[in-house]
Write an enzyme that holds these catalytic residues in place. Sequence first.
Site, PDB file in Angstrom:
ATOM      1  N   TYR A  36       0.862  -1.176   0.000  1.00  0.00           N
ATOM      2  CA  TYR A  36       0.000   0.000   0.000  1.00  0.00           C
ATOM      3  C   TYR A  36       0.904   1.233   0.000  1.00  0.00           C
ATOM      4  O   TYR A  36       1.983   1.180  -0.575  1.00  0.00           O
ATOM      5  CB  TYR A  36      -0.941  -0.084   1.226  1.00  0.00           C
ATOM      6  CG  TYR A  36      -2.204   0.717   1.072  1.00  0.00           C
ATOM      7  CD1 TYR A  36      -3.083   0.483   0.024  1.00  0.00           C
ATOM      8  CD2 TYR A  36      -2.523   1.725   1.983  1.00  0.00           C
ATOM      9  CE1 TYR A  36      -4.244   1.232  -0.123  1.00  0.00           C
ATOM     10  CE2 TYR A  36      -3.691   2.478   1.849  1.00  0.00           C
ATOM     11  CZ  TYR A  36      -4.534   2.226   0.793  1.00  0.00           C
ATOM     12  OH  TYR A  36      -5.679   2.976   0.658  1.00  0.00           O
ATOM     13  N   LYS A  91     -20.848 -20.374 -10.371  1.00  0.00           N
ATOM     14  CA  LYS A  91     -20.020 -20.284 -11.585  1.00  0.00           C
ATOM     15  C   LYS A  91     -18.603 -19.812 -11.226  1.00  0.00           C
ATOM     16  O   LYS A  91     -17.612 -20.326 -11.757  1.00  0.00           O
ATOM     17  CB  LYS A  91     -20.674 -19.293 -12.551  1.00  0.00           C
ATOM     18  CG  LYS A  91     -20.115 -19.337 -13.950  1.00  0.00           C
ATOM     19  CD  LYS A  91     -20.846 -20.345 -14.770  1.00  0.00           C
ATOM     20  CE  LYS A  91     -20.274 -20.484 -16.160  1.00  0.00           C
ATOM     21  NZ  LYS A  91     -21.114 -21.314 -17.011  1.00  0.00           N
ATOM     22  N   GLU A 133     -23.875 -14.544 -18.808  1.00  0.00           N
ATOM     23  CA  GLU A 133     -24.487 -15.733 -18.222  1.00  0.00           C
ATOM     24  C   GLU A 133     -25.979 -15.512 -17.989  1.00  0.00           C
ATOM     25  O   GLU A 133     -26.383 -14.511 -17.399  1.00  0.00           O
ATOM     26  CB  GLU A 133     -23.810 -16.005 -16.870  1.00  0.00           C
ATOM     27  CG  GLU A 133     -24.085 -17.348 -16.273  1.00  0.00           C
ATOM     28  CD  GLU A 133     -23.218 -18.448 -16.883  1.00  0.00           C
ATOM     29  OE1 GLU A 133     -22.107 -18.155 -17.342  1.00  0.00           O
ATOM     30  OE2 GLU A 133     -23.681 -19.606 -16.898  1.00  0.00           O
ATOM     31  N   ASN A 316     -20.744 -28.169 -19.334  1.00  0.00           N
ATOM     32  CA  ASN A 316     -19.957 -27.016 -19.790  1.00  0.00           C
ATOM     33  C   ASN A 316     -18.664 -26.823 -19.008  1.00  0.00           C
ATOM     34  O   ASN A 316     -17.749 -26.160 -19.489  1.00  0.00           O
ATOM     35  CB  ASN A 316     -20.782 -25.732 -19.664  1.00  0.00           C
ATOM     36  CG  ASN A 316     -21.799 -25.618 -20.757  1.00  0.00           C
ATOM     37  OD1 ASN A 316     -22.134 -26.617 -21.399  1.00  0.00           O
ATOM     38  ND2 ASN A 316     -22.307 -24.416 -20.998  1.00  0.00           N
TER      39      ASN A 316
END
Lengths: 392, 392
Positions: A36, A91, A133, A316
């Site tokens: 940071y 997903k 999707e 898929n």
Amino acid sequence: MDIQEEALILHKKKKGKISLKSKVKCSNDHDLAVAYTPGVAEPCREIAKEKDKVYTYTAKGNWVAIVTDGTRVLGLGDIGPEAALPVMEGKAVLFKTFGNVDAFPICLATKDVEEIVKAVKLIAPVFGAINLEDVENPKCFQVEKRLKEELDIPVFHDDQHGTAVVALAGLVNSLKLVGKSKENIKVVINGCGSAGIGIARLWLSEGIRNIVLCDSKGVISRDRTDLNEYKKAVAEASNPNNEKGSLSDVVKGADVLLGASGPNLFTKELISSMASNAIVFALANPVPEIVPSEAKAAGARVVATGRSDFPNQANNVLAFPGILRGTLDSRAREINQQMMIAAAYAIANLVSQEELKDDYILPKPFDKRVRKEVTRAVIKAAKKTGVAGKRI
Amino acid sequence: MDIQEEALILHKKKKGKISLKSKVKCSNDHDLAVAYTPGVAEPCREIAKEKDKVYTYTAKGNWVAIVTDGTRVLGLGDIGPEAALPVMEGKAVLFKTFGNVDAFPICLATKDVEEIVKAVKLIAPVFGAINLEDVENPKCFQVEKRLKEELDIPVFHDDQHGTAVVALAGLVNSLKLVGKSKENIKVVINGCGSAGIGIARLWLSEGIRNIVLCDSKGVISRDRTDLNEYKKAVAEASNPNNEKGSLSDVVKGADVLLGASGPNLFTKELISSMASNAIVFALANPVPEIVPSEAKAAGARVVATGRSDFPNQANNVLAFPGILRGTLDSRAREINQQMMIAAAYAIANLVSQEELKDDYILPKPFDKRVRKEVTRAVIKAAKKTGVAGKRI
């Protein structure tokens, strides 16, 4: 306990399925100063000088947005962005587990094409690719087209492309079994939504010439006057003999019947009207167009479904994690047909000559070779077609 | 090797600082069926029936969007959304490390208020809160106001609120040391950006009556005709004696001087004109308005800066992780002044009477009690002010 109840308990107990992981440790002032301020200013400056370095110094190149408007979620229909979230988290879990792709659900509070496109363009700086999707048809095609034109990162639509790739892999291996060649077969696709059209597009580009599509009103022919622009385009490119009529008219003598439609739509009579050594892919999920035992009893030789409790699951998850992995790794600016065809053959080739049989045409999702081979094939095709970026 | 070089190497080697973590395993068909189809349909249905259950069955309630347009990143200015990403990833790392809050960077490809508001509203379904970051002033106030009005999830702006909370914690402990009371002190704030205005707003609401702000043109008085609406509002609420003139005019005899401005803007002469036992917070980063040694040489008793290499670091990481943690845990619909004041006192109280000294007014960021105590205080204040939701 049934799966439904178990799913409710799991989702509640875990409070959802995804969280953030920090890739850097942060346990003292020095760590903080590097990850940071003040250290972080240095990569910022480098990217400000050359925008492309965002791929070098940030995680953009590994993050995919899973974009939905929640209008066509599973078989549940238009349930809205909040109710779509469990699926999109799922997903993301699959992307991570099967492809080491970091994916984030973007469930949009709009159903308007312009607003969807606008929102995705506005958040695109932090993503390396977009995965559309569960957007309803034909909106999904409009959104996909617009995003491909207007974004500088690749756009994938799993309902079209993932399904088409896995089905092509299954077809390639089925044809080996029955000894037919892709140039000479007749294919009938029932269902003209994103999956049906996606399959037709990909299979046509792979040289399968005689494909006839049907929707709920019958055969998609060039004489139909009720077609939207996407069906019209597919009517132009398919159905070489401009056949007309009903599903049962065109299935007579067909070699392949693929359902991307709805439950129990294929009768035994329909299957028995096909050519010998018939190939039937009944992909409606969870209830297929016909169950394998009935299709086989009616004369089909090879039957695939979307279900894991039947043989030959066309899932898929065989395709999308490796396709996106290969796309991100090659920094491809698009995902073209050649990349998808390469993915399909990579999947098909994982079933050896010895293993290949009527009830085993596709590898299992948990076969670790799948991701590796799909990724490799996609990268190779991206390079060959000139769409790979400079990362490789 | 210096910090800059080390930061570049780290960012490149890790390819950014954040990735996704799956909270569920996915190693066989059963896991898949529970986390994805068909099991996932069940939480979807539950949320479709009752939208609020998105907090029960998804991770929404733990995800914060870190929203920026990249217009005011660190001291680097308007470097754009891509170059802002290393900072936003860093912020996500801090949220995770210090608060177990899952945060995702949303770096927007727009600088337009309407588009920023629109984009955030469209993606809001998947987030439990919004953290605005590094948006330029006064746009940040416009965006914050609009989002608070139009969203049903809480909105935090760390540049204002985080800074104000930590500075208040430092002030509370400094006043104990010097034996002055908040009602009777005179405070001068130099800098009228998000930090300056955020501090003035919070401190005024905590009963510090005599606060005078300055911008680069001098004292913010009700007679100034060149003020934007946010400065005008603060002019109305502050400066009870309607003082005018320059910074040095109003600093004379002041008890507290706080810089949220720029490097080296405070001279020794300025500090020596203050009241005895002067408190100086020089928060410009990385180069403060005056370094502690010089401020002390000029008569200041307590000096704080934003830097970890000086004593009394006023680091926002003391505040924002616990504030968001408490906000999410209480499902508060807003983050109000009382919650922030409670956070400030929780931080201040972690320095015991025995530990408290001129060079130790704030706990260290790595003190694990900080998150716990801030979270507890924020939840309690959320309940007390009636903004806590039904999760608790």
